[in-house]
Write a protein that holds these residues in place. Structure first.
Motif, PDB file in Angstrom:
ATOM      1  N   VAL A 211       0.834  -1.302   0.055  1.00  0.00           N
ATOM      2  CA  VAL A 211       0.045   0.082  -0.116  1.00  0.00           C
ATOM      3  C   VAL A 211       0.896   1.286  -0.049  1.00  0.00           C
ATOM      4  O   VAL A 211       2.001   1.544   0.581  1.00  0.00           O
ATOM      5  N   ALA A 212       0.496   2.242  -0.842  1.00  0.00           N
ATOM      6  CA  ALA A 212       1.322   3.487  -0.842  1.00  0.00           C
ATOM      7  C   ALA A 212       0.213   4.585  -0.729  1.00  0.00           C
ATOM      8  O   ALA A 212      -0.747   4.852  -1.680  1.00  0.00           O
ATOM      9  N   ILE A 213       0.463   5.400   0.160  1.00  0.00           N
ATOM     10  CA  ILE A 213      -0.531   6.775   0.243  1.00  0.00           C
ATOM     11  C   ILE A 213       0.420   7.959   0.249  1.00  0.00           C
ATOM     12  O   ILE A 213       1.738   8.047   0.850  1.00  0.00           O
ATOM     13  N   GLY A 214       0.092   8.809  -0.460  1.00  0.00           N
ATOM     14  CA  GLY A 214       0.728   9.986  -0.929  1.00  0.00           C
ATOM     15  C   GLY A 214      -0.026  11.030  -0.258  1.00  0.00           C
ATOM     16  O   GLY A 214      -1.180  11.155  -0.129  1.00  0.00           O
ATOM     17  N   VAL A 215       0.690  12.244   0.339  1.00  0.00           N
ATOM     18  CA  VAL A 215       0.173  13.512   0.744  1.00  0.00           C
ATOM     19  C   VAL A 215       0.359  14.508  -0.264  1.00  0.00           C
ATOM     20  O   VAL A 215       1.651  14.798  -0.739  1.00  0.00           O
ATOM     21  N   ASN A 216      -0.559  14.964  -1.064  1.00  0.00           N
ATOM     22  CA  ASN A 216      -0.453  15.825  -2.196  1.00  0.00           C
ATOM     23  C   ASN A 216      -0.038  17.251  -1.628  1.00  0.00           C
ATOM     24  O   ASN A 216       0.152  17.564  -0.524  1.00  0.00           O
ATOM     25  N   ILE A 217      -0.143  18.104  -2.608  1.00  0.00           N
ATOM     26  CA  ILE A 217       0.583  19.609  -2.302  1.00  0.00           C
ATOM     27  C   ILE A 217      -0.493  20.386  -1.604  1.00  0.00           C
ATOM     28  O   ILE A 217      -0.081  21.267  -0.898  1.00  0.00           O
ATOM     29  N   GLU A 218      -1.708  19.837  -1.585  1.00  0.00           N
ATOM     30  CA  GLU A 218      -2.768  20.371  -0.717  1.00  0.00           C
ATOM     31  C   GLU A 218      -2.951  19.690   0.588  1.00  0.00           C
ATOM     32  O   GLU A 218      -3.668  20.075   1.578  1.00  0.00           O
ATOM     33  N   GLY A 219      -1.967  18.856   1.167  1.00  0.00           N
ATOM     34  CA  GLY A 219      -1.891  18.207   2.378  1.00  0.00           C
ATOM     35  C   GLY A 219      -3.143  17.221   2.391  1.00  0.00           C
ATOM     36  O   GLY A 219      -3.298  16.849   3.443  1.00  0.00           O
ATOM     37  N   LYS A 220      -3.598  16.701   1.489  1.00  0.00           N
ATOM     38  CA  LYS A 220      -4.382  15.740   1.752  1.00  0.00           C
ATOM     39  C   LYS A 220      -4.022  14.292   1.239  1.00  0.00           C
ATOM     40  O   LYS A 220      -3.310  14.278   0.322  1.00  0.00           O
ATOM     41  N   LYS A 221      -4.567  13.388   1.910  1.00  0.00           N
ATOM     42  CA  LYS A 221      -4.088  11.729   1.890  1.00  0.00           C
ATOM     43  C   LYS A 221      -4.748  11.244   0.422  1.00  0.00           C
ATOM     44  O   LYS A 221      -5.811  11.465   0.276  1.00  0.00           O
ATOM     45  N   GLU A 222      -3.940  10.429  -0.282  1.00  0.00           N
ATOM     46  CA  GLU A 222      -4.503   9.686  -1.276  1.00  0.00           C
ATOM     47  C   GLU A 222      -3.686   8.453  -1.651  1.00  0.00           C
ATOM     48  O   GLU A 222      -2.638   8.205  -1.674  1.00  0.00           O
ATOM     49  N   VAL A 223      -4.447   7.248  -1.661  1.00  0.00           N
ATOM     50  CA  VAL A 223      -3.935   6.058  -1.787  1.00  0.00           C
ATOM     51  C   VAL A 223      -3.521   5.967  -3.543  1.00  0.00           C
ATOM     52  O   VAL A 223      -4.367   6.078  -4.242  1.00  0.00           O
ATOM     53  N   LEU A 224      -2.309   5.660  -3.698  1.00  0.00           N
ATOM     54  CA  LEU A 224      -1.828   5.723  -5.062  1.00  0.00           C
ATOM     55  C   LEU A 224      -1.977   4.480  -5.586  1.00  0.00           C
ATOM     56  O   LEU A 224      -2.014   4.392  -6.948  1.00  0.00           O
ATOM     57  N   GLY A 225      -2.053   3.287  -5.085  1.00  0.00           N
ATOM     58  CA  GLY A 225      -2.297   2.015  -5.441  1.00  0.00           C
ATOM     59  C   GLY A 225      -2.090   0.723  -4.451  1.00  0.00           C
ATOM     60  O   GLY A 225      -1.785   1.038  -3.301  1.00  0.00           O
ATOM     61  N   LEU A 226      -2.266  -0.522  -5.145  1.00  0.00           N
ATOM     62  CA  LEU A 226      -2.459  -1.541  -4.252  1.00  0.00           C
ATOM     63  C   LEU A 226      -1.423  -2.766  -5.144  1.00  0.00           C
ATOM     64  O   LEU A 226      -2.023  -2.525  -6.454  1.00  0.00           O
ATOM     65  N   TRP A 227      -0.895  -3.457  -4.608  1.00  0.00           N
ATOM     66  CA  TRP A 227       0.037  -4.458  -5.275  1.00  0.00           C
ATOM     67  C   TRP A 227       0.130  -5.502  -4.526  1.00  0.00           C
ATOM     68  O   TRP A 227      -0.027  -5.600  -3.198  1.00  0.00           O
ATOM     69  N   VAL A 228       0.069  -6.809  -5.194  1.00  0.00           N
ATOM     70  CA  VAL A 228       0.192  -8.125  -4.487  1.00  0.00           C
ATOM     71  C   VAL A 228       1.568  -8.907  -5.064  1.00  0.00           C
ATOM     72  O   VAL A 228       1.921  -8.951  -6.038  1.00  0.00           O
ATOM     73  N   ALA A 229       2.146  -9.311  -3.964  1.00  0.00           N
ATOM     74  CA  ALA A 229       3.300 -10.254  -4.184  1.00  0.00           C
ATOM     75  C   ALA A 229       3.485 -11.175  -3.296  1.00  0.00           C
ATOM     76  O   ALA A 229       2.688 -11.345  -2.262  1.00  0.00           O
ATOM     77  N   GLN A 230       4.361 -12.390  -3.516  1.00  0.00           N
ATOM     78  CA  GLN A 230       4.757 -13.395  -2.501  1.00  0.00           C
ATOM     79  C   GLN A 230       5.167 -13.006  -1.266  1.00  0.00           C
ATOM     80  O   GLN A 230       4.797 -13.323  -0.264  1.00  0.00           O
ATOM     81  N   ASN A 231       6.092 -12.005  -1.262  1.00  0.00           N
ATOM     82  CA  ASN A 231       6.685 -11.467   0.222  1.00  0.00           C
ATOM     83  C   ASN A 231       7.226 -10.138  -0.257  1.00  0.00           C
ATOM     84  O   ASN A 231       7.092  -9.432  -1.224  1.00  0.00           O
ATOM     85  N   GLU A 232       7.268  -9.491   1.074  1.00  0.00           N
ATOM     86  CA  GLU A 232       7.646  -7.924   1.108  1.00  0.00           C
ATOM     87  C   GLU A 232       8.899  -8.022   0.994  1.00  0.00           C
ATOM     88  O   GLU A 232       9.969  -8.482   1.622  1.00  0.00           O
ATOM     89  N   GLY A 233       9.522  -7.152  -0.098  1.00  0.00           N
ATOM     90  CA  GLY A 233      10.918  -7.154  -0.453  1.00  0.00           C
ATOM     91  C   GLY A 233      11.173  -5.654  -1.007  1.00  0.00           C
ATOM     92  O   GLY A 233      10.472  -5.089  -1.804  1.00  0.00           O
ATOM     93  N   ALA A 234      12.387  -5.291  -0.867  1.00  0.00           N
ATOM     94  CA  ALA A 234      12.773  -3.882  -1.115  1.00  0.00           C
ATOM     95  C   ALA A 234      12.872  -4.142  -3.003  1.00  0.00           C
ATOM     96  O   ALA A 234      12.629  -2.951  -3.647  1.00  0.00           O
ATOM     97  N   LYS A 235      13.349  -5.224  -3.521  1.00  0.00           N
ATOM     98  CA  LYS A 235      13.178  -5.299  -4.926  1.00  0.00           C
ATOM     99  C   LYS A 235      11.854  -4.756  -5.534  1.00  0.00           C
ATOM    100  O   LYS A 235      11.490  -4.125  -6.464  1.00  0.00           O
ATOM    101  N   TYR A 236      10.684  -5.534  -4.756  1.00  0.00           N
ATOM    102  CA  TYR A 236       9.083  -5.296  -5.233  1.00  0.00           C
ATOM    103  C   TYR A 236       9.037  -3.904  -4.942  1.00  0.00           C
ATOM    104  O   TYR A 236       8.383  -3.263  -6.098  1.00  0.00           O
ATOM    105  N   TRP A 237       9.353  -3.109  -3.707  1.00  0.00           N
ATOM    106  CA  TRP A 237       9.251  -1.868  -3.698  1.00  0.00           C
ATOM    107  C   TRP A 237       9.695  -1.042  -5.001  1.00  0.00           C
ATOM    108  O   TRP A 237       9.137   0.144  -5.353  1.00  0.00           O
ATOM    109  N   LEU A 238      11.074  -1.339  -5.308  1.00  0.00           N
ATOM    110  CA  LEU A 238      11.443  -0.534  -6.461  1.00  0.00           C
ATOM    111  C   LEU A 238      10.725  -0.757  -7.608  1.00  0.00           C
ATOM    112  O   LEU A 238      10.660   0.359  -8.404  1.00  0.00           O
ATOM    113  N   GLN A 239      10.068  -1.874  -7.621  1.00  0.00           N
ATOM    114  CA  GLN A 239       9.264  -2.259  -9.058  1.00  0.00           C
ATOM    115  C   GLN A 239       7.993  -0.953  -8.961  1.00  0.00           C
ATOM    116  O   GLN A 239       7.440  -0.353  -9.871  1.00  0.00           O
ATOM    117  N   ILE A 240       7.362  -1.064  -7.731  1.00  0.00           N
ATOM    118  CA  ILE A 240       6.363  -0.166  -7.452  1.00  0.00           C
ATOM    119  C   ILE A 240       6.585   1.409  -7.522  1.00  0.00           C
ATOM    120  O   ILE A 240       6.045   2.103  -8.101  1.00  0.00           O
TER     121      ILE A 240
END
Length: 408
Positions: A188-217
């Motif tokens: 899950v990635a949540i961005g705070v935009n320039i107006e200060g409001k939260k926004e979910v940028l996307g959802l992704w599924v993978a076998q495991n949490e890892g830095a390499k997959y975060w780089l893809q995101i």
């Protein structure tokens, strides 16, 4: 349009108890049936161009051709209608369309129940109990499956060029894969935009949490238009900060203090956790970076003999812990913790706990997307003290601010 009291009095002439109006065969249901059938016949008259028994229809090439029974499901329960037909089959009713079997808005109720984590069986039971309507598991699947196109569109939508703050985390979800149930990571990635409001940028599924997959995101976020991130708030996953700096070299990486405290307390006897947590609080609530370093030394002197790993964790990650000290106290909380995403994940976990496991990745994404849409309805205001944070960002990085903000 006002309804005459005389008409209402006539309709209520036999009224004795609430069921006479809102019951299974009550006035409201019978009146709805009568009005819909009347409207359908009026539509057919307009379509043909002549009324029933009107001589103008003689040898017109088309005419009425009886009725067809149709059952509509909705808040009334099940309502049987006599829908008129024309001989040529060209009549396209509007108020109740061909092949329509549910009242407008009924699908939304199914989706709303699904988004709150109810299982298919629970939705069946709820609709039967509340509305007296029987719905099949296949119907529920069909209605909710239509959401997947919306998910795909949402997941690929263009994003803002600049998000001053980005929170990133993952939660575990049980998903069946090849006959086995696996614990997969939902990113899950949540961005705070320039107006200060939260926004979910996307959802992704993978076998495991890892830095390499975060780089893809992060690369995907770039492809969707995100050119700059000022501060990335993350947990202590190994290699995660380096992945962020590859994609966004100018971004400051701020390790989540909450995660740091949790990781530290894993090494502490439960009887002393409260005292250790209080001493750690002296570190991250210091007024300056220098004061925080002094507090860490005092912490090490006090606890290293008993729990040497705790101070080592903080020393090893120090450069990723202290960026928030560059900001006023009022806005630090928005920067040094991923609470924004932690609280969201907590609400998502409440929804998925009833499921046991999901049959596919898509089924998990579908439910989580709907849950996110519900949660984000509350995100109408900027985060606290946002104007102060934005002013500080403008002073630190004027050239990185969006053109509209620089002009203002």
């Amino acid at each position: 349009m006002a309804i005459e009291n005389e008409l209402l009095d006539k309709l209520l002439a036999d009224y004795k108890k609430p069921e006479d109006i809102i019951g299974e065969n009550g006035l409201l249901k019978r009146l709805t049936k009568a009005l819909l059938e009347r409207a359908l016949n009026a539509e057919l008259t307009e379509s043909l161009g002549f009324a029933k028994h009107d001589p103008a229809g003689y040898k017109s090439g088309n005419s009425r051709n009886g009725t067809t029974k149709k059952t509509l499901k909705g808040e009334f329960g099940e309502l049987e209608l006599e829908t008129p037909r024309d001989r040529n089959g060209t009549f396209e009713p509007k108020i109740v369309a061909k092949r329509q079997t549910r009242f407008t808005g009924f699908d939304d109720k199914i989706i709303s129940l699904y988004a709150r984590g109810l299982t298919t069986r629970e939705i069946e039971g709820h609709l039967q109990e509340i509305y007296g309507v029987e719905v099949s598991p296949a119907l529920i699947s069909t209605v909710t499956e239509a959401v997947m196109e919306e998910v795909k569109s949402w997941q690929s939508r263009p994003l803002d060029e600049v998000y001053p703050i980005l929170y990133m985390d993952a939660l575990r979800v049980k998903i069946r894969d090849g006959g086995h149930v696996m614990n997969k990571a939902i990113y899950v990635a949540i961005g705070v935009n320039i107006e200060g409001k939260k926004e979910v940028l996307g959802l992704w599924v993978a076998q495991n949490e890892g830095a390499k997959y975060w780089l893809q995101i992060l690369t995907e976020l770039q492809n969707r238009g995100v050119k700059d991130i000022f501060i990335a708030c993350v947990d202590g996953l190994k290699g995660f900060p380096e992945a962020i700096e590859v994609a966004y070299p100018k971004a400051q990486v701020q390790l989540c203090i909450v995660h740091m405290v949790r990781a530290s307390l894993n090494y502490v006897n439960w009887k002393q956790r409260k005292e250790v947590a209080a001493d750690l609080k002296l570190i991250y609530q210091s007024a300056t970076r220098t004061d925080a370093a002094d507090q860490l030394l005092e912490f090490a002197e006090k606890w290293d003999e008993t729990y040497p790993m705790v101070s080592q964790i903080w020393q090893r990650n120090w450069e990723r812990i202290v960026p928030f000290f560059a900001y006023p106290r009022e806005i630090r909380k928005a920067i040094y913790t991923t609470n924004a995403i932690e609280s969201l994940n907590m609400s998502l976990r409440k929804i998925i706990k009833n499921r046991g496991s999901f049959p596919t990745d898509e089924a998990a994404l579908k439910l989580l997307y709907l849950a996110l849409q519900n949660a984000s309805k509350k995100w109408t205001m900027p985060i606290q003290n946002w104007s102060e944070a934005l002013n500080r960002f403008a002073i630190l990085w004027p050239e990185r601010m969006p053109a509209t903000e620089r002009a203002a």
